[in-house]
Design a protein around this motif. Structure first.
Motif, mmCIF file in Angstrom:
data_model
loop_
_atom_site.group_PDB
_atom_site.id
_atom_site.type_symbol
_atom_site.label_atom_id
_atom_site.label_comp_id
_atom_site.label_asym_id
_atom_site.label_seq_id
_atom_site.Cartn_x
_atom_site.Cartn_y
_atom_site.Cartn_z
ATOM 1 N N PRO A 177 -14.609 5.773 1.155
ATOM 2 C CA PRO A 177 -14.682 4.797 0.067
ATOM 3 C C PRO A 177 -13.666 3.675 0.254
ATOM 4 C CG PRO A 177 -14.530 7.025 -0.809
ATOM 5 C CD PRO A 177 -14.261 7.101 0.667
ATOM 6 N N GLY A 178 -14.123 2.455 0.046
ATOM 7 C CA GLY A 178 -13.251 1.293 0.089
ATOM 8 C C GLY A 178 -12.873 0.847 -1.304
ATOM 9 N N LYS A 179 -12.138 -0.228 -1.362
ATOM 10 C CA LYS A 179 -11.672 -0.775 -2.638
ATOM 11 C C LYS A 179 -12.852 -1.125 -3.553
ATOM 12 C CE LYS A 179 -8.560 -4.308 -4.414
ATOM 13 N NZ LYS A 179 -7.648 -5.412 -4.056
ATOM 14 N N ASP A 180 -13.909 -1.709 -2.998
ATOM 15 C CA ASP A 180 -15.081 -2.061 -3.805
ATOM 16 C C ASP A 180 -15.756 -0.816 -4.374
ATOM 17 O OD1 ASP A 180 -14.634 -4.744 -3.326
ATOM 18 O OD2 ASP A 180 -16.174 -4.902 -1.766
ATOM 19 N N ASP A 181 -15.764 0.261 -3.605
ATOM 20 C CA ASP A 181 -16.387 1.508 -4.063
ATOM 21 C C ASP A 181 -15.610 2.128 -5.214
ATOM 22 O OD1 ASP A 181 -18.376 1.379 -2.009
ATOM 23 O OD2 ASP A 181 -16.915 2.213 -0.597
ATOM 24 N N THR A 182 -14.293 2.186 -5.086
ATOM 25 C CA THR A 182 -13.501 2.766 -6.172
ATOM 26 C C THR A 182 -13.551 1.861 -7.408
ATOM 27 O OG1 THR A 182 -11.452 1.875 -5.234
ATOM 28 C CG2 THR A 182 -11.985 4.174 -4.723
ATOM 29 N N ARG A 183 -13.625 0.561 -7.196
ATOM 30 C CA ARG A 183 -13.748 -0.357 -8.332
ATOM 31 C C ARG A 183 -15.096 -0.134 -9.045
ATOM 32 N NH1 ARG A 183 -11.058 -2.892 -12.193
ATOM 33 N NH2 ARG A 183 -12.329 -4.542 -13.035
ATOM 34 N N ALA A 184 -16.155 0.052 -8.268
ATOM 35 C CA ALA A 184 -17.471 0.308 -8.860
ATOM 36 C C ALA A 184 -17.457 1.602 -9.666
ATOM 37 C CB ALA A 184 -18.546 0.349 -7.778
ATOM 38 N N CYS A 185 -16.758 2.617 -9.169
ATOM 39 C CA CYS A 185 -16.655 3.877 -9.920
ATOM 40 C C CYS A 185 -15.829 3.693 -11.179
ATOM 41 C CB CYS A 185 -16.086 4.978 -9.028
ATOM 42 S SG CYS A 185 -17.319 5.669 -7.911
ATOM 43 N N TRP A 186 -14.759 2.917 -11.104
ATOM 44 C CA TRP A 186 -13.967 2.624 -12.299
ATOM 45 C C TRP A 186 -14.858 1.949 -13.338
ATOM 46 C CZ3 TRP A 186 -12.671 -1.150 -15.642
ATOM 47 C CH2 TRP A 186 -11.547 -0.931 -16.455
ATOM 48 N N GLU A 187 -15.627 0.966 -12.908
ATOM 49 C CA GLU A 187 -16.515 0.256 -13.826
ATOM 50 C C GLU A 187 -17.591 1.175 -14.402
ATOM 51 O OE1 GLU A 187 -17.885 -3.177 -11.689
ATOM 52 O OE2 GLU A 187 -15.908 -4.119 -11.750
ATOM 53 N N LEU A 188 -18.088 2.100 -13.587
ATOM 54 C CA LEU A 188 -19.069 3.068 -14.074
ATOM 55 C C LEU A 188 -18.476 3.894 -15.221
ATOM 56 C CD1 LEU A 188 -21.822 4.572 -13.741
ATOM 57 C CD2 LEU A 188 -20.643 6.045 -12.093
ATOM 58 N N GLY A 189 -17.280 4.410 -15.010
ATOM 59 C CA GLY A 189 -16.622 5.185 -16.058
ATOM 60 C C GLY A 189 -16.369 4.365 -17.311
ATOM 61 N N ALA A 190 -15.883 3.146 -17.125
ATOM 62 C CA ALA A 190 -15.589 2.279 -18.269
ATOM 63 C C ALA A 190 -16.863 1.892 -19.014
ATOM 64 C CB ALA A 190 -14.845 1.025 -17.793
ATOM 65 N N THR A 191 -17.925 1.626 -18.293
ATOM 66 C CA THR A 191 -19.191 1.234 -18.917
ATOM 67 C C THR A 191 -19.755 2.348 -19.784
ATOM 68 O OG1 THR A 191 -19.722 -0.307 -17.140
ATOM 69 C CG2 THR A 191 -21.575 0.520 -18.441
ATOM 70 N N LEU A 192 -19.759 3.569 -19.249
ATOM 71 C CA LEU A 192 -20.304 4.683 -20.038
ATOM 72 C C LEU A 192 -19.454 4.966 -21.256
ATOM 73 C CD1 LEU A 192 -22.819 6.641 -19.574
ATOM 74 C CD2 LEU A 192 -22.323 5.044 -17.772
ATOM 75 N N ALA A 193 -18.132 4.959 -21.084
ATOM 76 C CA ALA A 193 -17.246 5.233 -22.211
ATOM 77 C C ALA A 193 -17.336 4.130 -23.263
ATOM 78 C CB ALA A 193 -15.816 5.404 -21.725
ATOM 79 N N ALA A 194 -17.327 2.876 -22.826
ATOM 80 C CA ALA A 194 -17.390 1.753 -23.779
ATOM 81 C C ALA A 194 -18.711 1.782 -24.545
ATOM 82 C CB ALA A 194 -17.224 0.432 -23.048
#
Length: 150
Positions: free
Chosen positions: A129-146
């Motif tokens: 995983p690169g920086k873009d991949d971990t960022r996409a996962c962060w956004e996935l978590g934030a999107t579902l929680a929000a």
């Protein structure tokens, strides 16, 4: 308070990095009124699923399919949760060495059967995983929680 259930199988450092990014996004301090519950796929139960308002699922792609652990989770919760969880939002991430197509297709098939509503595009990662991949996962978590905030 809404509950976001994260069901994961994280057998490798790459899977762990993606899982941690998802949890970090879901737990962002700006997201209020959402409890984040983490369960290993082999420990998650139908009671966990019934008590949650939304779901995040994470798995490695093993031999062209989701991990046996995540499949076991689905086998255990499918019928007990079938009628009670229809329409609930979910998202997922998959990590594989070179191909995650079969794993993603399996998750899509099972969640369609459950009647869950995909609330974000899946994150699929091959290789380290690169920086873009971990960022996409962060956004996935934030999107579902929000999406669960009232």
């Amino acid at each position: 308070m809404a509950t976001l259930l994260i069901v994961h199988h994280t057998p490798s450092p790459n899977c762990q990095a993606l899982f941690e990014a998802v949890v970090s996004g879901a737990s962002d301090p700006e997201i209020e009124g959402v409890r984040v519950v983490r369960r290993a796929a082999l420990a998650a139960t139908a009671a966990d699923v019934l008590a949650a308002d939304g779901y995040l699922l994470g798995t490695p792609a093993n031999l062209g399919y989701m991990s046996g652990a995540l499949k076991h989770f689905f086998d255990q919760v499918y019928y007990p949760c079938l009628d009670s969880t229809r329409g609930r939002p979910f998202g997922y991430w998959v990590h594989g060495g070179n191909d995650v197509t079969g794993a993603a297709r399996g998750i899509d098939t099972i969640t369609t059967g459950l009647g869950w509503r995909r609330a974000a595009d899946p994150v699929t990662v091959t290789g380290e995983p690169g920086k873009d991949d971990t960022r996409a996962c962060w956004e996935l978590g934030a999107t579902l929680a929000a999406g669960l905030m009232e």
